[in-house]
Scaffold this motif. Structure first.
Motif, PDB file in Angstrom:
ATOM      1  N   ASN A   1      35.496  14.632  99.913  1.00 52.69           N
ATOM      2  CA  ASN A   1      34.229  15.068 100.547  1.00 52.69           C
ATOM      3  C   ASN A   1      33.314  14.044 100.795  1.00 52.69           C
ATOM      4  O   ASN A   1      33.448  12.814 100.449  1.00 52.69           O
ATOM      5  CB  ASN A   1      33.772  16.293 100.115  1.00 52.69           C
ATOM      6  N   GLY A   2      31.894  14.506 101.057  1.00 52.39           N
ATOM      7  CA  GLY A   2      30.926  13.560 101.114  1.00 52.39           C
ATOM      8  C   GLY A   2      30.680  12.674  99.888  1.00 52.39           C
ATOM      9  O   GLY A   2      30.499  11.536  99.858  1.00 52.39           O
ATOM     10  N   HIS A   3      30.727  13.449  98.706  1.00 51.47           N
ATOM     11  CA  HIS A   3      30.473  12.973  97.221  1.00 51.47           C
ATOM     12  C   HIS A   3      31.479  11.786  97.136  1.00 51.47           C
ATOM     13  O   HIS A   3      31.273  10.898  96.506  1.00 51.47           O
ATOM     14  CB  HIS A   3      30.591  13.764  96.263  1.00 51.47           C
TER      15      HIS A   3
ATOM     16  N   PHE B   1      19.616  15.572  99.341  1.00 49.25           N
ATOM     17  CA  PHE B   1      21.004  14.699  99.315  1.00 49.25           C
ATOM     18  C   PHE B   1      20.800  13.410  98.854  1.00 49.25           C
ATOM     19  O   PHE B   1      21.608  12.962  97.975  1.00 49.25           O
ATOM     20  CB  PHE B   1      21.666  15.156 100.683  1.00 49.25           C
TER      21      PHE B   1
ATOM     22  N   VAL C   1      20.127  12.150 108.253  1.00 49.06           N
ATOM     23  CA  VAL C   1      19.652  13.513 108.198  1.00 49.06           C
ATOM     24  C   VAL C   1      19.760  14.050 106.916  1.00 49.06           C
ATOM     25  O   VAL C   1      20.649  14.067 106.458  1.00 49.06           O
ATOM     26  CB  VAL C   1      20.203  14.188 109.399  1.00 49.06           C
TER      27      VAL C   1
ATOM     28  N   THR D   1      20.534  17.530 105.195  1.00 47.98           N
ATOM     29  CA  THR D   1      20.778  18.896 105.561  1.00 47.98           C
ATOM     30  C   THR D   1      20.021  19.731 104.882  1.00 47.98           C
ATOM     31  O   THR D   1      19.902  20.866 105.213  1.00 47.98           O
ATOM     32  CB  THR D   1      22.182  18.962 105.429  1.00 47.98           C
TER      33      THR D   1
ATOM     34  N   ASP E   1      23.720   7.456 104.176  1.00 45.36           N
ATOM     35  CA  ASP E   1      24.565   8.705 104.356  1.00 45.36           C
ATOM     36  C   ASP E   1      24.221   9.428 105.590  1.00 45.36           C
ATOM     37  O   ASP E   1      23.145   9.680 106.007  1.00 45.36           O
ATOM     38  CB  ASP E   1      23.828   9.695 103.074  1.00 45.36           C
TER      39      ASP E   1
ATOM     40  N   GLN F   1      33.887  17.149 107.851  1.00 47.73           N
ATOM     41  CA  GLN F   1      33.828  18.618 107.975  1.00 47.73           C
ATOM     42  C   GLN F   1      32.398  18.913 108.718  1.00 47.73           C
ATOM     43  O   GLN F   1      32.323  20.233 108.918  1.00 47.73           O
ATOM     44  CB  GLN F   1      33.766  19.272 106.720  1.00 47.73           C
ATOM     45  N   LYS F   2      31.763  17.975 109.246  1.00 52.04           N
ATOM     46  CA  LYS F   2      30.372  18.353 110.076  1.00 52.04           C
ATOM     47  C   LYS F   2      30.456  18.011 111.299  1.00 52.04           C
ATOM     48  O   LYS F   2      31.544  18.407 112.071  1.00 52.04           O
ATOM     49  CB  LYS F   2      29.148  17.674 109.098  1.00 52.04           C
TER      50      LYS F   2
HETATM   51  C1  LIG Z   1      27.107  17.951 103.427  1.00 50.05           C
HETATM   52  C2  LIG Z   1      26.160  16.733 102.871  1.00 50.05           C
HETATM   53  C3  LIG Z   1      26.493  15.983 101.834  1.00 50.05           C
HETATM   54  C4  LIG Z   1      27.670  16.439 100.822  1.00 50.05           C
HETATM   55  O1  LIG Z   1      28.862  16.284 101.461  1.00 50.05           O
HETATM   56  P1  LIG Z   1      30.168  17.089 100.453  1.00 50.05           P
HETATM   57  O2  LIG Z   1      31.145  17.049 101.435  1.00 50.05           O
HETATM   58  O3  LIG Z   1      29.533  18.574 100.117  1.00 50.05           O
HETATM   59  O4  LIG Z   1      30.263  16.320  99.351  1.00 50.05           O
HETATM   60  C5  LIG Z   1      25.708  14.884 101.574  1.00 50.05           C
HETATM   61  N1  LIG Z   1      24.754  14.504 102.329  1.00 50.05           N
HETATM   62  C6  LIG Z   1      24.515  15.030 103.226  1.00 50.05           C
HETATM   63  C7  LIG Z   1      23.534  14.385 104.258  1.00 50.05           C
HETATM   64  C8  LIG Z   1      25.123  16.353 103.711  1.00 50.05           C
HETATM   65  O5  LIG Z   1      25.000  16.876 104.778  1.00 50.05           O
END
Ligand SMILES: *Cc1c(COP(=O)(O)O)cnc(C)c1O
Length: 409
Positions: free
Chosen positions: A82-84, A109, A160, A162, A189, A214-215
């Motif tokens: 994921n993002g992490h 974040f 951005v 979130t 990020d 996923q975004k």
């Molecule tokens: C959603 C998000 C994250 C975390 O992403 P994960 O997929 O939940 O690890 C980190 N930074 C920003 C700006 C986000 O919107």
């Protein structure tokens, strides 16, 4: 329901019990976002050969398409995660134990990314913007000027956030680093904003950019995307935090497809991402940014119209810093938990929960990726209906304001 077999006698008399939620559920949380049927369908297929054939063609297509999405000529890495995972890949490939990094947070974040940096043996300086505001580039400049020995190796921030729905001015942050005469790299990020809001990695002097599937990228959670610029690749050669799984050198671009993912490729996700990238190309990046700006303008018009002194308001204070991907809304004296509950249980719309500074007194609307006007208007209309049911102090119709903002006249 009384009345035996006769339909004549079947009535629901208590209107509070009539659910208006049956029908398609609308999930308006800021990620995972609404996935296009085309993407879901592309993922629904038997496993192919992973060494040759259609999958490898799609992998080439993905790697060819990714640089443009981030506005760069640099290559991307696509780790499973994921993002992490993207955050960790960026840190482990470029930095060494004991290096200092400057984390600039404007919500939640970047600070969590900073916690990860600390955990992994880096020394973190944390700058926190005042609640509801973007990072002030002047503070970054001042902080870097004080680091005469150039111990700080990278500035970590978000495009951005979130949690707050605040957008940072990335070119201004780069300019601040340069104005300080400091060689720190800039890691950004873009997990919330990639594919939704203008981002120009090369023109803006960004060294590492991070996104997740996923975004705005419209693919189910499971992939991170990390673009590494030349300075980051150079730093990589001397980094001692490197670990085998994340390692960029090992994930070579011209070697076997298997190694690009440090093992078996995430087959279904790659078919999904490839389809999403085709959809992005069909729409055109600039058109996507314009669509997001327009729809976000509708959401902001509604929130503006609803705003009252002790009721609805924006988390992001400065209109020029409000994101086009997500809007965080404060609710003042209105019970945000009850509002969200009503939207979900009575009307079938799931709002994002508030996180960070206004956790219990806010909600968030995601408007990223596969969204259009009826989705946005439906969510706003639902919020307005729930606010009306609760007797919330609103004076003007947000829906009418949004309709006016979205209309081209
Ligand atoms: C959603 C998000 C994250 C975390 O992403 P994960 O997929 O939940 O690890 C980190 N930074 C920003 C700006 C986000 O919107």
């Amino acid at each position: 329901m009384a009345g035996g077999r006769s339909c004549q006698n079947r009535h629901v008399t208590d209107h509070d019990l009539i659910s208006l939620a049956h029908g398609p559920e609308i999930v308006a949380i800021p990620g995972p976002s609404v996935m296009p049927q085309r993407v879901l369908a592309a993922m629904q297929r038997p496993m192919p050969d992973i060494y040759a054939g259609e999958l490898t063609e799609r992998i080439d297509e993905i790697f060819d398409a990714l640089p443009e999405i981030a506005g760069t000529t640099s290559r991307a890495f696509v780790p499973i995660g994921n993002g992490h995972a993207g955050w960790e890949m960026a840190l482990m490939n470029t930095l060494s134990r004991g290096d200092r990094v400057l984390v600039a947070d404007c919500g939640r974040f970047a600070a969590i990314w900073g916690e990860m940096a600390t955990f992994n043996g880096l020394r973190v300086d944390l700058l926190t913007a005042p609640v509801g505001h973007a990072v002030d580039p002047a503070m970054i400049e001042e902080h870097l000027r004080a680091d005469a020995g150039h111990e700080i190796k990278a500035v970590l921030t978000v495009h951005v956030d979130t949690a707050s729905s605040v957008r940072n001015d990335i070119p201004a942050i780069r300019a601040a680093i340069d104005a300080a005469g400091h060689p720190a790299m800039l890691f950004v990020d873009c997990i919330a904003s990639m594919g939704c809001e203008r981002f120009c990695m090369d023109d803006w002097g960004v060294d590492v950019t991070i996104a997740a599937s996923q975004k705005g990228m419209m693919t189910p959670p499971g992939l991170a995307i990390v673009w590494a610029g030349p300075r980051a690749l150079d730093a990589h050669r001397h980094a001692d935090l490197r670990t085998r799984y994340w390692d960029w050198t090992y994930r070579t671009e011209d070697g076997p497809y298997y190694l690009r993912f440090c093992g078996t490729p995430p087959v279904s996700h790659l078919f999904g991402l490839c389809e999403a990238l085709r959809m992005i190309a069909e729409e055109g990046l600039a058109s996507r940014w314009a669509r997001h700006a327009r729809l976000a303008g509708g959401v902001r018009a509604a929130v503006d119209a609803w705003s009252t002194a002790d009721g609805i308001g924006f988390v992001a204070v400065d209109p020029s810093q409000r994101s086009d991907s997500v809007t965080a809304v404060t609710t003042g004296s209105i019970d945000a938990i009850e509002l969200s509950r009503r939207c979900r249980e009575r009307f079938g719309v799931t709002l994002g929960v508030g996180i960070g500074d206004f956790a219990e007194r806010s909600f968030r609307i995601g408007h990223m990726g596969h969204v259009n006007a009826p989705m946005v208007l439906g969510v706003l209309g639902t919020v307005e209906t729930a606010l009306a049911e609760m007797g919330a102090p609103i004076e003007r119709s947000g829906v009418a304001a949004a309709a006016a903002a979205l209309a081209t006249v």
